[in-house]
Design an enzyme around this catalytic site. Structure first.
Site, short mmCIF file in Angstrom:
data_model
loop_
_atom_site.label_atom_id
_atom_site.label_comp_id
_atom_site.label_asym_id
_atom_site.label_seq_id
_atom_site.Cartn_x
_atom_site.Cartn_y
_atom_site.Cartn_z
N THR A 40 0.83 -1.21 0.00
CA THR A 40 0.00 0.00 0.00
C THR A 40 0.87 1.26 0.00
OG1 THR A 40 -1.75 -1.17 1.16
CG2 THR A 40 -1.79 1.23 1.29
N HIS A 43 2.05 1.80 -3.42
CA HIS A 43 1.01 2.39 -4.29
C HIS A 43 0.98 3.91 -4.12
CE1 HIS A 43 -0.86 -1.26 -5.77
NE2 HIS A 43 -1.01 -1.74 -4.55
#
Lengths: 348, 348, 348, 348
Positions: A40, A43
């Site tokens: 995450t 990202h």
């Protein structure tokens, strides 16, 4: 204090100065010591489509961490200054049906630190007392820093139920890799790993997989059936999020088996529900986060038992300041889990 | 054929000649190769109160065994001559509610071979096809011969559910000892053994117990609580049948924990139900036999995984003819499990 | 404010003036409107052995109640002034293993209002926000006032699991009576009630019991077996606390059945564990309190569905000032549930 | 004997003469009295794509039936001539992992009567003793004839678990309609039905649905959420097999809820697994057939309790000879369940 922040809607992070978080009466201020880098985080670093839709800069990022309690709010009773802690990064509302029936991990109004509000890649982070996890002295710092993704693996394994069962794991990124020793420690009688990446499969073997298979091998369904008396695997742990992996994986699991889905498909998945789920009488479990705090207790018990050794998974430990190099390593595809150390770095 | 029989209502067994059993259309005739001696066999040998009430001589005794299929009835489809097999010794009626809903092991009209009808300590035994278990080639003969008591241990462990849990075993006779590697293989995070016999506790340690305690130690409740964060054990496996052990054991298990009772008390037990079960919110499970055939599949999976090594438990393997010496050994209290070998012996 | 108090270690209560409770940041002050009288309250009123050991006067008593929020602490978010509420009377520590894994109802450090700390039979009571239950408008005040004991019945029924099952209830005091419509609404296919008191059995029939039996009838075990295809009842809900009732009840439940024990025996119980629990493969559940807050949601759903009508159970509603008459009625043995109304009374 | 047969690969059935089935030692010959028409029968009648692929004429069709035992094989013990019976139409192999662990209903080698082998729309049908279900005298003939589809409804409801829960049923064909009284009897606190057909929704209301919704109504997701405290339904029973219905239905079920899929999609279904299953933490159950024989016991208990009244569902009872008219009625779309009576007809 220093913090790793997303300041603008573009690739990269910046180490900047931000105020130390203020404390409400039920909050705990934690001096951060070690953090784990999650997909995450990458990202958000890479500023991909998902990040652009979800994240509102400026934001201190990061949610995998451990540290020491530096201050507590006036109503805090269960944690003391100086205690070594980690914390659950999902902040649930604690007032809804789900929160009040032991399912706060799927609260509809949950906020995730480092995504929806300021996170833990900073000298200090403030967390609600409810979210703080006091660490057993037997848990090493590096493992404690990644209790969050390890908890994903444990929640998936324990939801599926692996005791005396054959288990297939599709997708051995860092959580899929962690799921291997977790499944064995939790009682799996055999663990098979499937991935497109041979290097990850080698790591899977080192972590205890009984056998590994390339996802591109057209014989993988037949191979696993052969190893399971012709029945298929009792349990599937889907950790790739790939539509074609899910299709194959559901073929591998036996009639009446259980399939736990943790990997997040980026698009819709086209499935033959009749053949893959309905006629087979499968139980399919959507898995999100970690149970508060059943999963944390299970994680601690498994790590303390000495049967979940995460050392092969922590492929790099770098100083906090080297965050750009850390994300380069992640982008190289060779890393399993990268940990950043704030103690040495911030002492400089 | 030769058989080990109870011929008269008195102590001892006799090796005599009896007819080879006849076969119905759904029966399987098995050439017996190895048998295990059970406490029940010794009750019948010693002709104690229980045996006098339950057993009607003449009777071929024995229920733990493995061998090779010698003949099959006309309607038998799933087993072939020459296959290596063991068998479930509980003959259920297969027509009642329990049998038709997956609980044949607690059928009210069950008959046990070697107790209620002729048993397996003989050159041949006839079993209903339903009861026959085809052995995986990976299972050694000695282990196969004791799948029945091993199945008791597995059924107890799997009913309680031990994955990522701390487990206390009270009473480490042969089934209690087996439960140690079974519980570890099935995912227990810690296993504590309690017994009155220090020699059995040493064996428990060799089999993988994390720590052992003398039942006579007045601090045992506090000791286990200390090792379980002050909470008490998650799971109790009661295998002693002793009233005072049950009382202590229920104090050791934590609120909300699970207690599986396999040991059979010879008398009524006087319990503070309010303090030990009701206020604690315990789940107490009565355990009888083994599930047909879920337990057998689990047992096979656990043994095949290589994580349940029974060698330290099989303390003696003797020729069939030496049965009197075998019961002497059992009476000496030093043995865990004694196996008799019919092949060598009967070849003489 | 006015409160019903135990002032001295002797029989009876006194209506006295006490300070309105002070509020912490996470507390809610509730103006009490209706309260239910519990057997526990009567133990304290009568000052029996249990009460003498547990209760330390002076104490405001009472734990079954409903009312309106009068004030909230600074950190309270989920409740507003003016809302109609009831509350869970068990104050758990919220920091232990049990509290953090959905089992706060069996927290080892729980305190019960009206027993271990000041209670609800007063103009105002202060409760932690965590314990407050916001009432659905569809729930009548009288029912809301007794959600606590109704929750005991619901927790027992739901823990046992009654869907499509035959159910025996032993002991139909107020909670046993409530369990009848609850079990029917929750899906029981047949409900049998057993008690020593014919008047209570009549009430049981009015509440939906399919058939009732006098506990003194020696044929009761055979009678229930006859009505359940000869198998015995699928589920037992034990609500008498009587040792002999428990012995009989465990004979009535079928092999493989489930027995939920809520009734609290005043002494040890002498049981044939082998015959009644172990050989039968029973699951025995100790039941304590109500799950926070799964049971409360279930209770609300069942009452809102219109399928749990408590009116036949609320046999008297009296003004608060008539508390002595209320306890007289309870001592007469004819009442099921007595409710006191504070609104009218305190308006005087 | 007379039988309803598929003789050629074309639309329609023929009433022809075929030999009475021969009996093996473990078989039971049943004189058929009443049969139910299933959608599957209509697929074969209409000779659609599915039928063309699966069915090999000549074949006696039909699988929903009841009748009287006319003869038994030599080894049959549990059934006697003259007994009133129905039977499970799935013939499992009884030797595989699934069959031996209580999951014969999803045996990989199952054969269905009337589809894969000769069926029950004939004067006599032969069934394995294992499959025969002895009927309780309290079950009317018409209900007994449709225990097969009723069992589908019961298996779906009981697998999902509806006790004290809100339930949404998508698709109220005959099984979806049956699921309404079944869910209520099994303890649902509220039942909502959704379909494209207003006539079926009217029938749903008559059968006890609390509220019904047109599937084409764009507000249906919001409507059900509003009725469930904003959370969404606890349980979904999907009985339409429509891809768009499944998509909508998964939006209606709440986070942490359970979705049982019985309806069979004719094509692949394109789903947002991330949003609909994974993030929500759903449990999705594939449902196939009925559990042998747990579902049959549950079905009998529910019907005997008087709480599952099937009369509104049996919309026509016709003589056996009128089979063409029966299929015309089915094709008209107005019927819920059509039953054929062989007794009167064959007496002609």
């Amino acid at each position: 204090m220093k913090a790793l922040s997303k300041l603008r809607p573009e690739r990269g992070f910046v180490m900047n100065e931000v105020p130390v978080p203020s404390l409400g009466p039920t909050d705990v201020l934690i001096r951060v010591e070690k953090v784990g880098l999650c997909g995450t985080d990458h990202h958000i670093y890479a500023w991909d489509k998902w990040a652009q839709q979800r994240v509102k800069p400026p934001l201190v990022i990061g949610h995998e961490f451990m540290g020491t309690v530096a201050a507590i709010g006036s109503a805090v009773r269960s944690v003391q200054i100086g205690e070594r802690v980690s914390a659950e990064g999902h902040i649930a509302d604690l007032t809804c049906l789900l929160c009040r029936t032991g399912e706060a991990h799927i609260c509809e109004r949950v906020e995730i630190i480092g995504v929806d509000r300021d996170g833990a890649f900073a000298e200090y982070v403030a967390m609600p007392e409810y979210n703080v996890w006091r660490l057993d002295p037997a848990i090493p710092d590096e493992f404690a820093a990644i209790f969050d993704p390890l908890g994903n693996a444990v929640h998936t394994v324990m939801s599926a139920g692996v005791s005396a069962k054959s288990v297939v794991i599709t997708g051995v990124g860092s959580i899929g890799l962690m799921a291997i020793p977790v499944a064995r420690a939790a009682g799996a009688s055999a663990v098979y790993a499937i991935d497109v990446n041979p290097a990850k499969l080698e790591l899977a073997t080192r972590l205890g997989a009984d056998e590994t298979f390339l996802a591109t091998d057209p014989g993988v369904v037949a191979d696993v059936r052969r190893r399971t008396n012709g029945d298929g695997a009792d349990v599937l742990l889907e950790m790739s999020g790939s539509g074609s992996a899910i299709d194959t994986a559901l073929k591998i699991v036996r009639n009446g088996g259980r399939a736990a889905l943790l990997g997040i498909p980026s698009d819709n998945v086209n499935l033959n529900l009749a053949e893959l789920i309905i006629f087979k009488g499968l139980t399919v479990l959507g898995i999100n986060g970690r149970r508060m705090f059943e999963t944390w207790y299970q994680t601690q018990a498994l790590v303390k038992s000495g049967r979940v050794d995460l050392r092969p998974i922590i492929t790099s430990v770098l100083p906090f300041a080297d965050f750009d190099r850390a994300f380069e390593l992640i982008e190289s595809g060779t890393e399993a889990k990268v940990v950043l150390d704030l103690k040495g770095d911030l002492a400089k």
